[in-house]
Scaffold this motif. Structure first.
Motif, PDB file in Angstrom:
ATOM      1  N   PHE B  25      36.209 -23.472 -64.607  1.00  0.00           N
ATOM      2  CA  PHE B  25      35.477 -22.270 -64.981  1.00  0.00           C
ATOM      3  C   PHE B  25      34.976 -22.344 -66.428  1.00  0.00           C
ATOM      4  CE2 PHE B  25      37.421 -21.052 -61.080  1.00  0.00           C
ATOM      5  CZ  PHE B  25      36.512 -20.169 -60.505  1.00  0.00           C
ATOM      6  N   ALA B  26      35.738 -23.004 -67.275  1.00  0.00           N
ATOM      7  CA  ALA B  26      35.299 -23.145 -68.671  1.00  0.00           C
ATOM      8  C   ALA B  26      34.038 -23.996 -68.736  1.00  0.00           C
ATOM      9  CB  ALA B  26      36.404 -23.772 -69.505  1.00  0.00           C
ATOM     10  N   LEU B  58      25.162 -22.658 -55.440  1.00  0.00           N
ATOM     11  CA  LEU B  58      26.251 -21.881 -54.849  1.00  0.00           C
ATOM     12  C   LEU B  58      26.955 -21.047 -55.916  1.00  0.00           C
ATOM     13  CD1 LEU B  58      27.762 -24.802 -52.752  1.00  0.00           C
ATOM     14  CD2 LEU B  58      26.234 -23.010 -51.953  1.00  0.00           C
ATOM     15  N   PRO B  59      27.570 -19.907 -55.508  1.00  0.00           N
ATOM     16  CA  PRO B  59      28.369 -19.146 -56.479  1.00  0.00           C
ATOM     17  C   PRO B  59      29.546 -19.980 -56.969  1.00  0.00           C
ATOM     18  CG  PRO B  59      28.533 -18.211 -54.254  1.00  0.00           C
ATOM     19  CD  PRO B  59      27.483 -19.258 -54.215  1.00  0.00           C
ATOM     20  N   VAL B  60      30.013 -19.669 -58.168  1.00  0.00           N
ATOM     21  CA  VAL B  60      30.979 -20.545 -58.817  1.00  0.00           C
ATOM     22  C   VAL B  60      32.261 -20.708 -58.007  1.00  0.00           C
ATOM     23  CG1 VAL B  60      31.807 -18.672 -60.273  1.00  0.00           C
ATOM     24  CG2 VAL B  60      32.217 -21.032 -60.953  1.00  0.00           C
ATOM     25  N   TRP B  61      32.713 -19.627 -57.332  1.00  0.00           N
ATOM     26  CA  TRP B  61      33.980 -19.767 -56.590  1.00  0.00           C
ATOM     27  C   TRP B  61      33.807 -20.713 -55.421  1.00  0.00           C
ATOM     28  CZ3 TRP B  61      34.094 -18.227 -51.513  1.00  0.00           C
ATOM     29  CH2 TRP B  61      33.053 -17.399 -51.084  1.00  0.00           C
ATOM     30  N   PHE B  67      35.089 -28.118 -54.597  1.00  0.00           N
ATOM     31  CA  PHE B  67      35.668 -29.156 -55.440  1.00  0.00           C
ATOM     32  C   PHE B  67      37.118 -29.421 -55.045  1.00  0.00           C
ATOM     33  CE2 PHE B  67      38.579 -29.498 -59.067  1.00  0.00           C
ATOM     34  CZ  PHE B  67      38.288 -30.782 -59.482  1.00  0.00           C
ATOM     35  N   LEU B  68      37.868 -28.316 -54.820  1.00  0.00           N
ATOM     36  CA  LEU B  68      39.291 -28.445 -54.518  1.00  0.00           C
ATOM     37  C   LEU B  68      39.502 -29.175 -53.187  1.00  0.00           C
ATOM     38  CD1 LEU B  68      41.505 -27.466 -56.330  1.00  0.00           C
ATOM     39  CD2 LEU B  68      41.817 -25.492 -54.836  1.00  0.00           C
ATOM     40  N   THR B  69      38.691 -28.800 -52.180  1.00  0.00           N
ATOM     41  CA  THR B  69      38.822 -29.453 -50.879  1.00  0.00           C
ATOM     42  C   THR B  69      38.559 -30.944 -51.011  1.00  0.00           C
ATOM     43  OG1 THR B  69      37.535 -27.518 -50.255  1.00  0.00           O
ATOM     44  CG2 THR B  69      38.294 -28.930 -48.474  1.00  0.00           C
ATOM     45  N   ARG B  70      37.487 -31.271 -51.732  1.00  0.00           N
ATOM     46  CA  ARG B  70      37.178 -32.695 -51.892  1.00  0.00           C
ATOM     47  C   ARG B  70      38.258 -33.402 -52.703  1.00  0.00           C
ATOM     48  NH1 ARG B  70      32.052 -30.490 -52.446  1.00  0.00           N
ATOM     49  NH2 ARG B  70      32.254 -30.500 -54.704  1.00  0.00           N
ATOM     50  N   ALA B  71      38.784 -32.694 -53.716  1.00  0.00           N
ATOM     51  CA  ALA B  71      39.822 -33.301 -54.560  1.00  0.00           C
ATOM     52  C   ALA B  71      41.038 -33.656 -53.720  1.00  0.00           C
ATOM     53  CB  ALA B  71      40.192 -32.362 -55.693  1.00  0.00           C
ATOM     54  N   ILE B 281      30.461 -34.364 -72.267  1.00  0.00           N
ATOM     55  CA  ILE B 281      30.358 -32.973 -72.715  1.00  0.00           C
ATOM     56  C   ILE B 281      28.950 -32.714 -73.238  1.00  0.00           C
ATOM     57  CG2 ILE B 281      31.133 -31.324 -74.454  1.00  0.00           C
ATOM     58  CD1 ILE B 281      33.934 -32.520 -74.148  1.00  0.00           C
ATOM     59  N   TYR B 282      28.420 -33.664 -74.003  1.00  0.00           N
ATOM     60  CA  TYR B 282      27.061 -33.488 -74.521  1.00  0.00           C
ATOM     61  C   TYR B 282      26.037 -33.371 -73.394  1.00  0.00           C
ATOM     62  CZ  TYR B 282      27.949 -34.086 -79.473  1.00  0.00           C
ATOM     63  OH  TYR B 282      28.353 -33.902 -80.759  1.00  0.00           O
ATOM     64  N   GLN B 283      26.252 -34.153 -72.348  1.00  0.00           N
ATOM     65  CA  GLN B 283      25.264 -34.162 -71.268  1.00  0.00           C
ATOM     66  C   GLN B 283      25.574 -33.130 -70.201  1.00  0.00           C
ATOM     67  OE1 GLN B 283      26.050 -38.272 -70.465  1.00  0.00           O
ATOM     68  NE2 GLN B 283      24.097 -38.925 -71.317  1.00  0.00           N
ATOM     69  N   LEU B 284      26.604 -32.300 -70.432  1.00  0.00           N
ATOM     70  CA  LEU B 284      27.038 -31.302 -69.449  1.00  0.00           C
ATOM     71  C   LEU B 284      27.284 -31.943 -68.093  1.00  0.00           C
ATOM     72  CD1 LEU B 284      24.829 -28.195 -70.220  1.00  0.00           C
ATOM     73  CD2 LEU B 284      27.213 -28.556 -70.761  1.00  0.00           C
ATOM     74  N   ASP B 285      27.892 -33.116 -68.105  1.00  0.00           N
ATOM     75  CA  ASP B 285      28.200 -33.811 -66.863  1.00  0.00           C
ATOM     76  C   ASP B 285      29.506 -33.231 -66.325  1.00  0.00           C
ATOM     77  OD1 ASP B 285      28.241 -35.524 -64.780  1.00  0.00           O
ATOM     78  OD2 ASP B 285      27.931 -37.338 -65.969  1.00  0.00           O
ATOM     79  N   ARG B 286      29.406 -32.051 -65.697  1.00  0.00           N
ATOM     80  CA  ARG B 286      30.599 -31.283 -65.323  1.00  0.00           C
ATOM     81  C   ARG B 286      31.635 -32.070 -64.521  1.00  0.00           C
ATOM     82  NH1 ARG B 286      27.729 -25.916 -63.066  1.00  0.00           N
ATOM     83  NH2 ARG B 286      26.829 -25.174 -65.017  1.00  0.00           N
ATOM     84  N   PRO B 287      31.234 -32.763 -63.447  1.00  0.00           N
ATOM     85  CA  PRO B 287      32.267 -33.444 -62.651  1.00  0.00           C
ATOM     86  C   PRO B 287      33.092 -34.425 -63.487  1.00  0.00           C
ATOM     87  CG  PRO B 287      30.179 -33.440 -61.498  1.00  0.00           C
ATOM     88  CD  PRO B 287      29.900 -32.927 -62.878  1.00  0.00           C
TER      89      PRO B 287
END
Lengths: 528, 324
Positions: B25-26, B58-61, B67-71, B281-287
């Motif tokens: 979420f952050a 998609l909405p964040v949740w 993400f959690l399912t794939r994790a 972080i600079y490239q906002l590469d979230r995954p």
């Protein structure tokens, strides 16, 4: 140590190490439209058309090209070219490459399709002829071929007879190659001057000379490219002898290179324009405060006053250390569609004050200039300087500088009143700048998509569109020049300067600086 | 012991879950990566297609549960920037970082503990006082400044060692290692020294105070009265007793060096994990950011467990089962 250097001078080594400021995000030539990626691709892959250091089009895999009619282009290919896996290069490879960009599931930005999705048919009457039809006149097709279409080999997939049918796979029977296939080197097969030996993200790229290359063979047998994003370590690496060539040393550090007889540098004006984009569409605008509550940026006189209030030469000299060119129009003088020589926009604070008073703002107004602080050369200092010039003529300006990853999304949502931007004219002509930044917004046509200021002028749109669709070069040039003049008169963008690209290297080498900011090992030569 | 390990593993699962929520979420709140990925030339339709492909519409949740399912199936997401699995990107960087940290920690132990013993035993002599005073410099000078001075002296002026990057590698069982080549060692020395200086100072001070403290303890006096040789007193009685805090600190430092040796990796252009984190972080590469933090959390949990087990080995009074 002096003995060591003398030894170097006698027998020039054939391996070269280059420190890159920005690393390619993948080794797939159709993955991500970025300067770093395209510069890397140019080592391993050729396009039909190439650009020289001045960005003029020159033959590459195509020897010649011409219009058959307004919507049809014929390319005659170079005979006797082989891919690095030994397969001969033919028109089939061109067809396959076009199909691959249209069937590329793993690319990041779909920019490599920008050109190919406007193609309606590709014919290959013989091995050395390609005929391309487009849905509408596309005068820039050869130029776009130069930057958008590195040619890969059809032999990397299984296929039957290839034909232009992108929806049904063009006759390819196996899976389409993915970004991983190129990164691992498995399918990194091109016709370029180098072969890719390895690509490890974050660590570097190793290249080896392609002994069967059709063109002039580079001096270097092996080339290592190391990503070093921070300017400090790049420079120290050069000074300590780890790197032979480095990209973009910080302009402020160039004194150290200049003083030292063991090193040299070259600075080349690029096409990257740094500019301000006033919010013209909205009234009021979020970051403008004026006595009458309106948005003064809508007034042409105010924009002209702002244009005159900036001392571009001083900014270039003091903040950019001379490593930039003052911009009085939107493309460097003399480029296709730009004015041959733009009249200087005189630094005239008194005149600016007068214009502001005429516009009804004798006491000025308040404004926030938004900019990045890590994207363009000295961006936040430039913003500070501009803000001071504005404040001097009565527009009380404060600066809000932030990191690019925060800034760009905010700008896209149009949260600013006066954003600072930068843009390189990659096609080498003015039409793309007009299309994206100045034309009225028309999303389906991809027009005005970066027109965050919301400037609209139907008259301008007409002139620019007519010019952009004219295949006849002389006529197109005239039309684009007229559009340039119209834009300059209306000030939808306030131009500041064109950045220069800098390369520093050890003595004994030369580098031909390129306007497109590519760092090419082939352009590193040994001085005789 | 087994119960202890099992309980710790279950605990760490919950820690990972909590961390994933916070990080996901952050990172989501920071900004929109699409503007950095798609060029200004892209049409709105292309941009939309990209957004949908990355699942950013998609909405964040929903993004989180996805993400959690794939994790749970072992997939921590695909890098937005590089288009390959985030975990692969991180794993590629592990050897470089581990080498650097390994050398740095070895230097810390080899130099820090003996110097600490000397400083502690001779705490009232000039040698001891000098060591203690010198160690203050070790952690009070900023890390990046130390790095720059090292580069200036040893690379730019003396030309003894290279200033940046990783040296030649030899591939062993598919892992590229640079510590097997001379070139590799020459590259690793400066950044490793840079990383270890503060830690050497820390370990030196910890050891020294421990020794000073132990010297006056009854059991040492008793051992001395029994007529044991000073060497045996030092190794069997003093060292064993003071090592517990030292091991804790080295363990913790080991973890944070692996995860966050960002500054050194940046100054020396060392292609390790810390640099990957900053770039991402600079490239906002979230995954990549999320996968990185998850992995690092996991490493920390594991190191803590190892440290606890080392305690037991050092001090038989420590009971692992009772550690609640």
């Amino acid at each position: 140590m002096s003995a060591g250097l003398a030894g170097v001078a006698q027998a020039q080594p054939t391996s070269l190490t280059i420190a890159l400021a920005a690393e390619p995000t993948a080794a797939d030539p159709h993955y991500h439209k970025m300067t770093a990626n395209d510069a890397f691709s140019a080592h391993v892959y050729d396009s039909l058309v190439a650009r020289n250091a001045k960005m003029e089009l020159v033959p590459s895999l195509a020897l010649s090209w011409k219009n058959l009619d307004d919507q049809t282009w014929e390319f005659k290919l170079r005979p006797g070219v082989k891919f690095s896996n030994g397969q001969p290069f033919t028109s089939q490879d061109v067809l396959f490459t076009i199909c691959r960009t249209l069937n590329n599931e793993t690319n990041v930005s779909q920019s490599y399709m920008d050109t190919t999705k406007r193609i309606t048919d590709v014919k290959t009457p013989d091995d050395l002829t390609v005929i391309i039809k487009t849905e509408e006149p596309l005068p820039l097709l050869p130029a776009e071929m130069a930057r958008n279409l590195p040619i890969i080999s059809a032999s990397i997939v299984q296929h039957g007879k290839l034909q232009f049918a992108p929806k049904t796979g063009c006759g390819v029977t196996s899976a389409w190659p993915t970004v991983t296939d190129f990164n691992s080197g498995k399918l990194a097969i091109g016709t370029g001057p180098f072969l890719m030996k390895s690509y490890v993200k974050g660590t570097g790229i190793q290249l080896e000379r392609n002994e069967h290359y059709w063109g002039e063979k580079p001096h270097w047998k092996t080339v290592k490219m190391v990503p070093v994003p921070s300017a400090g370590p790049r420079l120290t690496g050069l000074l300590s002898g780890d790197y032979d060539v480095i990209e973009n040393p910080a302009a402020r550090d160039l004194a150290r290179v200049k003083e030292n007889p063991k090193f040299a540098f070259v600075a080349t004006p690029s096409t990257r324009l740094v500019f301000l984009q006033p919010d013209i569409a909205r009234n009021p605008s979020p970051f403008v405060k004026s006595a009458d509550g309106k948005n003064p940026l809508q007034d042409l006189r105010v924009r002209k006053a702002m244009n005159m209030a900036i001392d571009r030469k001083a900014i270039v000299q003091r903040i950019m250390d001379g490593m930039a060119t003052p911009a009085f129009q939107y493309m460097p003088d003399g480029m296709f569609g730009a004015l041959p020589k733009a009249p200087e926009i005189k630094f005239d604070p008194e005149g600016a004050k007068k214009l502001l008073a005429e516009a009804g703002y004798p006491n000025g107004f308040e404004l926030t200039l938004s900019s990045t602080n890590d994207r363009y050369v000295n961006d936040s200092q430039v913003a500070q300087a501009v803000a001071q010039y504005f404040t001097r003529v009565g527009i009380k300006t404060s600066v809000d500088a932030m990191t690019a990853s925060i800034y760009f999304p905010k700008r896209a949502k149009r949260e600013f009143s006066l954003p600072m931007g930068g843009w390189p004219a990659e096609t080498g002509e003015a039409s793309a700048l007009f299309q994206l930044w100045i034309a009225s917004l028309d999303s389906p046509k991809g027009q005005g998509t970066s027109n965050y200021g919301g400037y609209t002028n139907p008259e301008f749109d007409k002139v620019y569109l007519a010019a952009a669709n004219t295949v006849d070069a002389a006529k197109r040039k005239k039309g684009l020049e007229a559009a340039t003049q119209m834009a300059l008169d209306a000030v939808p963008l306030i131009p500041l300067h064109f950045e220069s690209s800098i390369w520093a290297f050890r003595k004994g080498l030369t580098y031909e600086g390129r306007r497109d900011q590519y760092t090419l090992a082939t352009s590193v030569k040994v001085k005789n | 012991m087994l119960v202890f390990i099992l309980r710790r593993l279950v605990q760490s699962l919950f820690v990972l879950l909590a961390v994933s929520v916070v990080v996901f979420f952050a990172v989501y709140a920071v900004g929109d990566p699409i503007e950095l990925l798609v060029s200004p030339e892209a049409s709105v339709a292309d941009r939309q297609a990209m957004i949908e492909r990355l699942g950013l519409d998609l909405p964040v949740w929903l993004q989180y549960t996805g993400f959690l399912t794939r994790a749970l199936h072992g997939d921590l997401g695909t890098s937005f920037v590089h288009g390959i699995p985030a975990i692969e990107l991180i794993v590629q960087r592990i050897p470089a970082t581990m080498e650097l940290v390994f050398v740095a920690i070895s230097l810390t132990i080899i130099i820090g503990i003996p110097l600490g013993l000397i400083a502690g035993l001779k705490n009232d002599k000039p040698t001891g006082r000098g060591l203690m005073a010198g160690s203050v410099l070790g952690f009070s000078l900023p890390n990046f400044w130390q790095g720059m001075v090292l580069i200036l002296c040893f690379a730019v002026w003396l030309h003894w060692l290279p200033a940046a990057g990783r040296g030649d590698t030899v591939t062993v069982l598919g892992v590229p290692l640079s510590l097997l080549t001379a070139d590799g060692w020459s590259h690793v020395m400066l950044p490793a020294i840079n990383l270890s200086l503060a830690n050497i100072a820390l370990v030196l001070r910890l050891t020294a105070t421990g020794v000073v403290d132990a010297k006056t303890q009854e059991y040492v006096k008793f051992a001395r009265a029994k007529g044991l040789r000073p060497r045996r007193i030092l190794t069997r009685h003093i060292l064993r007793n003071i090592l517990i805090p030292v091991v804790t600190v080295i363990g913790m430092e080991f973890g944070s060096l692996i995860a966050y040796s960002t500054i050194t990796e940046t100054v020396f252009a060392w292609p390790g994990m810390g640099k990957l984190l900053i770039d991402s972080i600079y490239q906002l590469d979230r995954p990549v950011v999320v996968a990185y933090v998850m992995l690092v959390t996991f490493i920390f949990v594991m190191i803590n467990m190892l440290v606890d087990m080392l305690y037991a080995a050092l001090d038989p009074r420590v009971q692992l089962q009772a550690s609640e």
